[in-house]
Scaffold this motif. Sequence first.
Motif, PDB file in Angstrom:
ATOM      1  N   UNK A  25       0.795  -1.403  -0.293  1.00  0.00           N
ATOM      2  CA  UNK A  25      -0.083   0.201   0.221  1.00  0.00           C
ATOM      3  C   UNK A  25       0.643   1.247   0.323  1.00  0.00           C
ATOM      4  N   UNK A  26       2.298   1.376   0.307  1.00  0.00           N
ATOM      5  CA  UNK A  26       3.334   2.598   0.433  1.00  0.00           C
ATOM      6  C   UNK A  26       4.293   1.780  -0.746  1.00  0.00           C
ATOM      7  N   UNK A  27       5.161   2.970  -0.642  1.00  0.00           N
ATOM      8  CA  UNK A  27       6.241   3.275  -1.734  1.00  0.00           C
ATOM      9  C   UNK A  27       7.737   2.752  -1.014  1.00  0.00           C
ATOM     10  N   UNK A  28       7.236   2.373   0.388  1.00  0.00           N
ATOM     11  CA  UNK A  28       7.871   2.248   1.441  1.00  0.00           C
ATOM     12  C   UNK A  28       9.536   1.283   0.589  1.00  0.00           C
ATOM     13  N   UNK A  29      10.996   1.370   0.434  1.00  0.00           N
ATOM     14  CA  UNK A  29      11.227   0.695  -0.019  1.00  0.00           C
ATOM     15  C   UNK A  29      11.960  -0.864   1.568  1.00  0.00           C
ATOM     16  N   UNK A  30      11.906  -0.304   1.561  1.00  0.00           N
ATOM     17  CA  UNK A  30      12.151  -1.972   2.765  1.00  0.00           C
ATOM     18  C   UNK A  30      10.921  -3.187   2.614  1.00  0.00           C
ATOM     19  N   UNK A  31       9.493  -2.295   1.759  1.00  0.00           N
ATOM     20  CA  UNK A  31       8.773  -2.928   1.259  1.00  0.00           C
ATOM     21  C   UNK A  31       8.589  -3.579   0.236  1.00  0.00           C
ATOM     22  N   UNK A  32       8.800  -5.529  -0.397  1.00  0.00           N
ATOM     23  CA  UNK A  32       8.565  -6.402  -1.501  1.00  0.00           C
ATOM     24  C   UNK A  32       7.676  -6.376  -1.248  1.00  0.00           C
ATOM     25  N   UNK A  33       7.403  -6.061  -2.723  1.00  0.00           N
ATOM     26  CA  UNK A  33       6.094  -7.290  -3.058  1.00  0.00           C
ATOM     27  C   UNK A  33       5.769  -8.106  -4.214  1.00  0.00           C
ATOM     28  N   UNK A  34       4.871  -9.042  -4.111  1.00  0.00           N
ATOM     29  CA  UNK A  34       4.897 -10.448  -5.107  1.00  0.00           C
ATOM     30  C   UNK A  34       4.349  -9.482  -6.508  1.00  0.00           C
ATOM     31  N   UNK A  35       5.264 -10.580  -7.879  1.00  0.00           N
ATOM     32  CA  UNK A  35       4.914  -9.794  -8.627  1.00  0.00           C
ATOM     33  C   UNK A  35       3.377  -9.876  -9.027  1.00  0.00           C
ATOM     34  N   UNK A  36       2.550  -8.799  -9.241  1.00  0.00           N
ATOM     35  CA  UNK A  36       1.418  -8.393  -9.613  1.00  0.00           C
ATOM     36  C   UNK A  36       1.108  -9.340 -11.272  1.00  0.00           C
ATOM     37  N   UNK A  37      -0.368 -10.381 -10.326  1.00  0.00           N
ATOM     38  CA  UNK A  37      -0.584 -11.101 -11.867  1.00  0.00           C
ATOM     39  C   UNK A  37      -2.276 -11.447 -11.875  1.00  0.00           C
ATOM     40  N   UNK A  38      -3.235 -11.872 -12.900  1.00  0.00           N
ATOM     41  CA  UNK A  38      -4.405 -12.517 -12.130  1.00  0.00           C
ATOM     42  C   UNK A  38      -4.701 -13.350 -11.753  1.00  0.00           C
ATOM     43  N   UNK A  39      -3.276 -14.477 -11.745  1.00  0.00           N
ATOM     44  CA  UNK A  39      -3.277 -16.265 -10.877  1.00  0.00           C
ATOM     45  C   UNK A  39      -3.665 -15.583  -9.650  1.00  0.00           C
ATOM     46  N   UNK A  40      -3.088 -14.355  -9.226  1.00  0.00           N
ATOM     47  CA  UNK A  40      -3.340 -14.503  -7.505  1.00  0.00           C
ATOM     48  C   UNK A  40      -4.509 -14.477  -7.337  1.00  0.00           C
TER      49      UNK A  40
END
Length: 458
Positions: free
Chosen positions: A79-94
């Motif tokens: 939800x933020x642009x915090x560099x210490x937070x890594x998000x999984x790649x977005x995909x329709x599969x999720x």
Amino acid sequence: MVILELKQLVFHKKKCKSHRIRFPAFKKKIYLCKNLGSMRVVIINTSERIGGAAIAASRLTEALKNSGIKAKMLVRDKQTDHVGVVALKKSWRKIWQFVWERLIIWKANHFKRENLFAVDIANTGTDVTSLPEFRQADVIHLHWINQGMLSLKDIRKIVESGKPIVWTMHDMWPITGICHHAESCTRYTEQCHTCPLLHKGHKNDLSYRVFNRKKNIYRNANLTFIACSRWLEGLARQSVLTQGHLVTNIPNPLNTNLFRPLDKLQARQKFSLPTDKKLLLFSSMKTTDKRKGISYLVEACLLLQKQYPDFVRQLGVVVVGKASQENESLFPFPVYCLDYVKKEKELAEIYNATDLFVTPSLMENLPNTIVEAMSCGIPCVGFNIGGIPQMIDHLHNGYVAQYKSAEDLANGIYWSLSENNYRSLCEQARRKAESTYSERIVAMKYIQIYNQITGKNA
């Protein structure tokens, strides 16, 4: 202590580059700082900021970093642009994974919608073991990983990696078959089956099968269970799934410098709240959620109106959260509705604008809201359930009411606001937050666990 020692080292290092030689007394401190600085932890949670578990996990990440740990957060939803937070790649599969899990539960529930989101089976997720954040980590720290973040298969791969795992429990799902809150059911202590949350549950239902899968995964895992409250720790110790593993409790951390007492008049003026009333605060992400118990608060206010009409003339209620206006007409005195607040600075100001935080929740572990209110010097009233009596010291910094008793909830509101020692209640609430829930204190408890399970002696 660690921060102080780091400052001492920096001071001496400025005097001499070879401080290890000239200041042998600091060798142990240097080793401690080196251990903390090289320790890498990845905290895994489904969301970064949405939900109590996400907020707690996010705050812990910052607390660990401020204490010398190289901590990163791995999430599905960022939800933020915090560099210490890594998000999984977005995909329709999720999205499909989320829907697929609900479909399996729906089918097992004989196509009934009842309790569709009260259980999770972790049949879909993402393999995170190949990610650099995982490979570089010394400790894998799980939090709330349901609804498509990690599957049981993914958890098995994490276990098979050999990395030590810490699992902070924000509800009962890690220690039951499929439910997040077992309520009166105790089957999880031996073997889940015939789940009361499934329509026509039976001996070999989903709860039975998932429970057995968890048992096989946990059996040889380097796994430590951390409950956020003593109440949940007690339940965890009863589960067959935790046998042979360390089980303890550590509360959620809070930035007590951000959540602190502020000028009440200024806070009320900012949110256009009256300055001549005593204000109760009720807060929930979704105020219409029956588990949050707003109906008991309404009933308690009606009882106060009958018993103490003069007292009630001074009262108002601030309701914060989604759909806050839906309950406005039910209260016997003025209601001031505010939307769900995401910014923590504004949230701290809202607490400071009120006089008493009331949480009539019917199902809680260790709610962040109580810690936040107490840290702002606001006394709290809540039911005797879950971790609430661990947080609110009855008649010392608030009032613990009998479970599901609107009458005793009313007693608690009246006692707290009419008590001559109200200022003392505020001071004790703040003192409890600083001494128990501050970032430094909670982070050091986790660091002790990390050192223990990794074999590092700080």
